[in-house]
Design an enzyme around this catalytic site. Structure first.
Site, PDB file in Angstrom:
ATOM      1  N   SER A   1     -52.044 -11.523 -25.135  1.00 32.63           N
ATOM      2  CA  SER A   1     -50.729 -11.236 -25.715  1.00 32.63           C
ATOM      3  C   SER A   1     -50.919 -10.332 -26.920  1.00 32.63           C
ATOM      4  O   SER A   1     -51.975 -10.348 -27.560  1.00 32.63           O
ATOM      5  CB  SER A   1     -50.056 -12.520 -26.171  1.00 32.63           C
ATOM      6  OG  SER A   1     -50.720 -13.029 -27.319  1.00 32.63           O
ATOM      7  N   ASP A   2     -49.897  -9.537 -27.240  1.00 36.17           N
ATOM      8  CA  ASP A   2     -49.911  -8.922 -28.563  1.00 36.17           C
ATOM      9  C   ASP A   2     -49.798 -10.088 -29.549  1.00 36.17           C
ATOM     10  O   ASP A   2     -49.405 -11.201 -29.182  1.00 36.17           O
ATOM     11  CB  ASP A   2     -48.777  -7.916 -28.735  1.00 36.17           C
ATOM     12  CG  ASP A   2     -49.045  -6.978 -29.925  1.00 36.17           C
ATOM     13  OD1 ASP A   2     -49.936  -7.295 -30.755  1.00 36.17           O
ATOM     14  OD2 ASP A   2     -48.375  -5.940 -30.032  1.00 36.17           O
ATOM     15  N   TRP A   3     -50.140  -9.832 -30.783  1.00 37.35           N
ATOM     16  CA  TRP A   3     -50.252 -10.918 -31.761  1.00 37.35           C
ATOM     17  C   TRP A   3     -48.888 -11.560 -32.045  1.00 37.35           C
ATOM     18  O   TRP A   3     -48.029 -10.986 -32.697  1.00 37.35           O
ATOM     19  CB  TRP A   3     -50.903 -10.386 -33.042  1.00 37.35           C
ATOM     20  CG  TRP A   3     -52.404 -10.501 -33.045  1.00 37.35           C
ATOM     21  CD1 TRP A   3     -53.152 -11.036 -34.051  1.00 37.35           C
ATOM     22  CD2 TRP A   3     -53.342 -10.128 -32.024  1.00 37.35           C
ATOM     23  NE1 TRP A   3     -54.505 -11.022 -33.708  1.00 37.35           N
ATOM     24  CE2 TRP A   3     -54.646 -10.477 -32.469  1.00 37.35           C
ATOM     25  CE3 TRP A   3     -53.231  -9.561 -30.757  1.00 37.35           C
ATOM     26  CZ2 TRP A   3     -55.790 -10.257 -31.716  1.00 37.35           C
ATOM     27  CZ3 TRP A   3     -54.384  -9.344 -30.003  1.00 37.35           C
ATOM     28  CH2 TRP A   3     -55.629  -9.686 -30.479  1.00 37.35           C
ATOM     29  N   GLY A   4     -48.696 -12.718 -31.449  1.00 41.94           N
ATOM     30  CA  GLY A   4     -47.418 -13.413 -31.634  1.00 41.94           C
ATOM     31  C   GLY A   4     -46.380 -13.046 -30.591  1.00 41.94           C
ATOM     32  O   GLY A   4     -45.193 -13.301 -30.785  1.00 41.94           O
ATOM     33  N   ALA A   5     -46.816 -12.458 -29.465  1.00 41.26           N
ATOM     34  CA  ALA A   5     -45.838 -12.028 -28.457  1.00 41.26           C
ATOM     35  C   ALA A   5     -45.440 -13.146 -27.491  1.00 41.26           C
ATOM     36  O   ALA A   5     -44.604 -12.941 -26.620  1.00 41.26           O
ATOM     37  CB  ALA A   5     -46.387 -10.849 -27.663  1.00 41.26           C
TER      38      ALA A   5
END
Ligand code: BGC
Length: 762
Positions: free
Chosen positions: A228-232
């Site tokens: 995931s993108d960071w916090g996605a």
């Protein structure tokens, strides 16, 4: 490591745990089974490894490294080899620092000049973007270090990037936004892919099975893991089911527990968790088993590489006999960026550069250089004293070079620009200096197009983009002719923001952004509308001149299953050596489909000595002629004549030749009572079958007697005459109203059409 065996021995909790990061940058250890952790780090144009030696270091405290030109600049090189080499250099740095995967390249399309993160992206054109990303990946991975192709996909704006839904139609998705990733995934096989924050047509990218699994893995053959993108992550259970293997960073076990619970409740098949764990471990293993801990890298050598590459990326936009500057003369360098260049963008890609060279420092030994600041970066305020000092310096010199562009605060990850201007104080400075010094050159630092209200007032414009930590030295190289500029624009510079095709809908309303311009982004739009632009896609000047000649095709006519070879000769007709980017576009003049005038399908960069000629060859296949057909959900090259266009830019096509392409794909026939006669007559078999009925209608509407071709069996001959007639746009159901035959009913007609459809689709 026997990955399958290890996964089979792991508890559900261990497997779920492995599917999220340990802190911001690591995967998890499973000590009991000897599973090691590995580190990932940003990227993409330098190594941003968190400094683990600092106690409690934050994600932003990173080790000293080398900042290479950002993607906006690299794309302007149009040089596959160059970006491959940057990738190799990054791979070495990662091996040395024990970083298993570098988080990049970032391959989103530059939809609007306003996207705050454009500097990290390559282009408005998916082919160029995908070629660049592909070579970046291959370069890094040649060192046995992984990449994370990001942000898959649709992160084309920073505004509400974590919640916005991109509303994009299927053809546009395929031809533009997915296409940028497709070639890179298929040909370069990134070890990992990072999903984007946004939603795509209502579903978060992080839980979008259609893209994460069906297309990425099913169609394109991706075999690494998706992070995931960071916090996605929105719904972790939906995410893992959709194909999101690793959540980054870890959520302190909260989402792992949700995975465990979902398996226990029977909502999630444990096999899905096994699969994700296995994919992650395969990559961990790949890195660990072929680790090269002795890899050395020389910071200074990479700084020099960065300088060389930066020079190759610069785009000479205007040159009225002023560049290259003569060495040894008195020249006024003006503008803060001459002393403190803006060479990278803000956010997660920000490199802690071990040194930065300025143009002022670098040019000191080349000429008699004065420096005046000209403007302040902290606020956009016209400072009369600074401008007067700059005017004075310019007057007292033989020429002036103004270093201008976007300050950090104007362009960054996390938010978008609100306009396309550089600060007013810089525009004013340029206008005023150009008035007192006719020999003025502007050097620009920016990650994306800017308006240039002074473009007619200055003699030279050099687009340096965000050229990395050695950009200043590279600028001196280009300004004084030690390097001959060879970059070309990877995007169109419109005259003003309002000209941009996404202008009306960019940013969206609330949590939705509609991509209403569809496939017509960048030059695809400006060309179709025949609009004037400031500088077109693919444009860039050189200190030498090139002549293109002798265009030849391997065949005048091909099937869509054949390959076409296109060759031409390029000669350096000037006095100095130089590099040239040769661009190949294809276009279809008479298409039934609404298509761009032309699309980039190939480019090659060659180096030529004065007087030297080289042949350039392109190999084209079906995709070079295709559009995405949403009826068959596949690429389709219509039968017909196409133009092979060879250009020095998208607006300077110097050679062209037609080629006939024959489709081998039969599109499904779907005749209904509302199909028009005009469309029907274009299908020879169908019109033949219905000919007796059509004749009746023609008689009824009084056309039969004037139809001289009527006796011929050839139905397309009928169509010629009928084209002008009202029949062309009449639906087939007109047979009932005008057929003059009571036996023709709607039911009968539908039955007949059903049979015909079946026959024609066999
Ligand atoms: C960015 C990514 C980056 C990640 C880790 C995110 O905010 O969108 O590009 O790799 O942070 O720093």
């Amino acid at each position: 490591m026997n990955v399958k065996k290890i996964v089979s021995e792991m508890t559900l909790e261990e497997k779920a745990g492995l599917c999220s990061g340990e802190g911001s940058w690591h995967t998890k250890v499973v000590k009991r089974l000897g599973v090691p952790d590995v580190m990932v780090s940003d990227g993409p144009h330098g190594l941003r490894k968190q400094d683990l030696s600092i106690e409690n270091s934050t994600a932003n405290e990173s080790i000293k490294a080398v900042c290479f030109p950002a993607a906006c600049a690299i794309a302007a090189s149009f040089d596959r080899d160059l970006i491959h080499k940057i990738g190799e250099a990054l791979g070495d740095e990662c091996q040395h620092e024990d970083v298993s995967t570098i988080l990049g390249p970032a391959d989103n399309i530059k939809r609007s000049p306003l996207c705050g993160r454009n500097f990290e992206y390559f282009s408005e054109d998916p082919y160029l973007a995908s070629e660049m990303a592909k070579n970046h990946i291959q370069g890094v991975q040649s060192k046995n270090v992984g990449t994370s192709l990001k942000h898959f996909f649709g992160n084309n704006q920073e505004h509400r990037r974590m919640s916005v839904s991109d509303e994009i139609d299927e053809r546009t998705l395929r031809e533009i936004y997915l296409a940028a990733f497709e070639g890179a995934v298929k040909d370069a096989k990134p070890w990992t892919v990072m999903c984007s924050y946004n939603k795509i047509n209502g579903t978060y990218a992080s839980e979008n099975k259609r893209y994460l699994t069906d297309i990425l893995r099913g169609e394109w053959g991706f075999d690494g893991y998706v992070m995931s993108d960071w916090g996605a992550v929105n719904d972790r259970v939906k995410g893992i089911e959709a194909g999101l293997d690793l959540e980054m960073p870890g959520s302190n076990g909260i989402n792992d527990a949700r995975i465990v619970q979902a398996v226990k409740d029977g909502r999630l098949d444990e096999k899905v968790v096994d699969q994700a764990a296995e994919r992650i471990l395969n990559i961990v293993n790949k890195y660990k088993e072929n680790r090269k801990p002795d890899t050395e890298w020389d910071m200074d050598a990479h700084h020099e590489l960065s300088r060389k590459f930066s020079g190759e990326c610069m785009v000479l936009l205007k040159n009225e006999g002023i560049l290259p500057l003569k060495k040894g003369r008195k020249i006024a360098f003006i503008g803060k960026f001459a002393d403190k260049p803006r060479y990278q963008g803000g956010g997660s890609s920000h490199i802690n550069s071990f040194k930065v060279t300025s143009a002022f420092e670098s040019a000191k030994n080349m000429a008699d250089i004065t420096y005046s600041q000209g403007y302040d970066l902290a606020e956009d305020r016209i400072d009369e004293a600074m401008i007067r000092e700059a005017e004075e310096a310019a007057k007292n010199a033989e020429s002036a070079v103004i270093f201008a562009g976007l300050p950090d605060s104007f362009e960054s990850e996390g938010y978008d620009r609100t306009h396309m201007s550089i600060p007013d104080c810089q525009n004013e400075l340029i206008k005023r200096v150009a008035k007192v010094q006719p020999n003025t050159v502007v050097v620009l630092h920016n990650g994306s197009p800017v308006e240039m209200p002074w473009s007619d007032d200055v003699k030279g414009i050099l687009e340096a983009y965000l050229g990395g930590q050695a950009v200043g030295a590279a600028e001196a190289d280009v300004l004084f002719g030690d390097v001959n500029p060879s970059g070309k624009l990877p995007e169109t510079f419109p005259i003003k923001l309002e000209d941009n095709p996404s202008y009306l809908y960019y940013s969206g309303e609330g949590d939705k952004v509609e991509y209403r311009e569809g496939i017509f982004i960048g030059y695809r739009y400006y060309d179709k509308k025949n609009m004037e632009v400031l500088f077109p896609f693919g444009y860039g000047l050189s200190y030498t001149t090139f002549e293109y000649s002798n265009l030849r095709l391997s065949s005048e006519s091909i099937k869509d299953t054949d390959k076409l070879t296109v060759t031409l000769d390029v000669t350096n007709t000037g006095k100095i050596a130089g590099k040239e980017v040769v661009e190949l576009y294809t276009g279809k003049k008479h298409s039934k489909i609404i298509r761009p005038v032309k699309e980039l399908r190939g480019f090659e960069k060659i180096e030529l000595n004065p007087g030297e000629t080289k042949s350039v060859t392109f190999n084209l296949c079906k995709r070079a002629f295709s559009y995405y057909n949403t009826e068959i959900h596949d690429w389709y090259a219509e039968t017909g004549d196409y133009d092979i266009l060879i250009g020095k830019s998208s607006r300077d096509i110097v050679l062209s030749k037609p080629v006939h392409v024959e489709s081998t794909v039969k599109l499904p026939v779907k005749l209904t009572v509302n199909t028009t006669f005009g469309d029907l007559l274009e299908m020879p078999e169908a019109s033949k079958a219905l000919k007796p009925l059509i004749d009746k209608v023609k008689t009824a509407i009084g056309m039969q007697s004037t139809d001289k071709e009527n006796d011929k069996e050839n139905s397309s001959a009928i169509s010629d005459d009928m084209c002008n007639a009202m029949l062309k746009y009449m639906p087939i159901r007109g047979l009932v109203s005008f057929g003059g035959d009571k036996s023709i009913t709607y039911e009968g007609l539908e039955k007949m059409l059903d049979e015909l459809n079946r026959k024609l689709n066999k």
